[in-house]
Design an enzyme around this catalytic site. Sequence first.
Site, mmCIF file in Angstrom:
data_model
loop_
_atom_site.group_PDB
_atom_site.id
_atom_site.type_symbol
_atom_site.label_atom_id
_atom_site.label_comp_id
_atom_site.label_asym_id
_atom_site.label_seq_id
_atom_site.Cartn_x
_atom_site.Cartn_y
_atom_site.Cartn_z
ATOM 1 N N ASP A 267 10.534 4.169 13.539
ATOM 2 C CA ASP A 267 11.531 3.197 14.303
ATOM 3 C C ASP A 267 12.859 2.981 13.860
ATOM 4 O O ASP A 267 13.677 2.999 14.269
ATOM 5 C CB ASP A 267 10.334 1.894 14.428
ATOM 6 C CG ASP A 267 9.663 1.486 13.117
ATOM 7 O OD1 ASP A 267 10.255 2.063 12.031
ATOM 8 O OD2 ASP A 267 9.095 0.468 13.021
ATOM 9 N N ASP B 263 1.254 4.972 1.926
ATOM 10 C CA ASP B 263 0.815 5.959 2.704
ATOM 11 C C ASP B 263 1.542 7.564 2.381
ATOM 12 O O ASP B 263 2.705 7.523 1.785
ATOM 13 C CB ASP B 263 1.558 5.597 4.096
ATOM 14 C CG ASP B 263 0.862 4.413 4.503
ATOM 15 O OD1 ASP B 263 -0.488 3.994 4.024
ATOM 16 O OD2 ASP B 263 1.492 3.475 5.146
ATOM 17 N N ASP C 67 0.792 -1.179 -0.103
ATOM 18 C CA ASP C 67 0.074 0.075 0.139
ATOM 19 C C ASP C 67 0.886 1.141 -0.004
ATOM 20 O O ASP C 67 2.191 1.031 0.166
ATOM 21 C CB ASP C 67 -0.929 -0.040 1.109
ATOM 22 C CG ASP C 67 -0.252 -0.338 2.583
ATOM 23 O OD1 ASP C 67 0.988 0.177 2.618
ATOM 24 O OD2 ASP C 67 -0.909 -0.958 3.389
#
Length: 571
Positions: free
Chosen positions: A263, A176, A174
């Site tokens: 992260d 984002d 996907d």
Amino acid sequence: MSSNLELTAAPSEQASAPESVATESAPSEVIPPSPVSPDSPSSAVARASAAEDDVDDDGDDDDEVDALDGGFDEAGLGAAEVLAAAEAQDAAEAAEHEVEQVPTVLEPEPEPTPYERELHAPHVRSTGEPAEIDPDELDPDALKVVLRLHQHGHQAYLVGGCVRDLLLGRKPKDFDVATSAHPGEVRAIFRNCRLIGRRFRLAHVYFKGGKIIEVSTFRANPTELEAASPSAHEDEADTGGDDLLITHDNVFGTAQQDARRRDFTINGLFYDVSEGRVIDYVRGRRDLDERFIRTIGDPEVRMREDPVRILRAVRFAAKLELDIESRTYAAMEGAVEDLPRCAPARLLEETFRLIRGGVSAPALKLLDALDALKLLLPPVNAYLKQHGKEGEKTFYAFAQALDRRVAAGEPLDDAILLAALLVPISQSAPPAEPQEGGRPSVSQVVEELLAGFVQTARLPRRIAERCRMLLLAQRTLSGERRRKSAAFRRHPLFGEALTVFEMTVEATGEHREQLDAWKAGEVPPPRADASESEGSEPGGPRKRRRRRRRRRSSGESAASAGSSGPGAGEA
């Protein structure tokens, strides 16, 4: 490019949001048996079952055995009732949470004015060099979202996994978008936008076919902001300075702060589609080239901030075939004991993402090396410790069989995924004592695991019940438990149970004849040890089964009454 986006009304709650074990979902219908094609093995099974009798091949009735084997009754009605009850409980819990309604009537987007500059994704940069990512590889709807945000004066970039995967030559799952626009501003720009989330608001922009482009606002790392504040040292003295767990993450920031709060360096890359260049604030390109997973900032701090990052690092390492940088791996080992402090629903969702991604075998091996399985899947950890090398070989053979099916694109329900991994654990332990009311049970450790997932990790009861029934069916499919074959095949979960049994045969190499017989619509002969062990205690005599009396028709009853009258026995 025209700014008039081809947007449609967002689909219903059930269609727009994929089922997840860690998020609340709208009430759904009871899932009916999956349709089968005329040429599939399941259709052959169905045709054969229609012509069969509801009598065992050996002529014995299995009433007592059926009550204990359970879940797979004669017409599948009991299973349907159990699943319907689980659905109702899930729906009742979901109804307690307020869900924002998706707009169904959308106003047309305004056409751009002559003074609005027309934006596009160039194939060639202003320097004459080709774009770092070919615009043809980008999702066109994601491009529309980014360029529309640009037209309204906001910064907007493609971010995270899609940039990482494209640079690695992979197809992103996907796309984002991260932007300087606040959630309310995003919703004002896109009329078919829905805001979701509690801890931090995200915008979902819907397109035709149910596609969703997720748009987030630039955020800052609250830990860094607190460290820079004058009162940070006083707060640290009060708390002892040892607790770094992030409990709030609702602070807007800049693009650079948003990259630094992520992260791992490979997930901190932004792509500017209007300039055709990758923006790298965290040296993620270097780690991609060296094929390393490295935290952004101090690995010990980042893992203690959010121990779920341990599972994310494991997933990326298994999925992308990357190595974990040594300091990051050491920090993961040290933060394993903090996993119970995380929300159980997040832990379960990340665990399911490992399984759904087709990398369960390497991921679970890495979690075992980190000693994290004892906290995530205690029965699996106990099984591996108890059965040693042979147990590891068997368990990971099941995981590899599951991964091959996922990689082949076979759609598998979460209940099937979970059942496939729990088969060896379920078969290695005796069934639990039947619960009150005759409810059948699998092994006690599996029952406790499923109950714990439902109670603490918000696993939908429907998935837990389906998983339990699939495990119960394996004893019948293997011939260990004898059942009325026609009634067994009519069960609504028979096809899914057969799928799990196929993985069992593939993993162990056993029960091939039984599998072929079930697929051919035949009744496999019972195993030689089934007649000896069924209905008997270990080391004791076999219990005699109580035979069910045959029901007589009214004509037979009258004839019987007449023949038993006075003089009926005289010659």
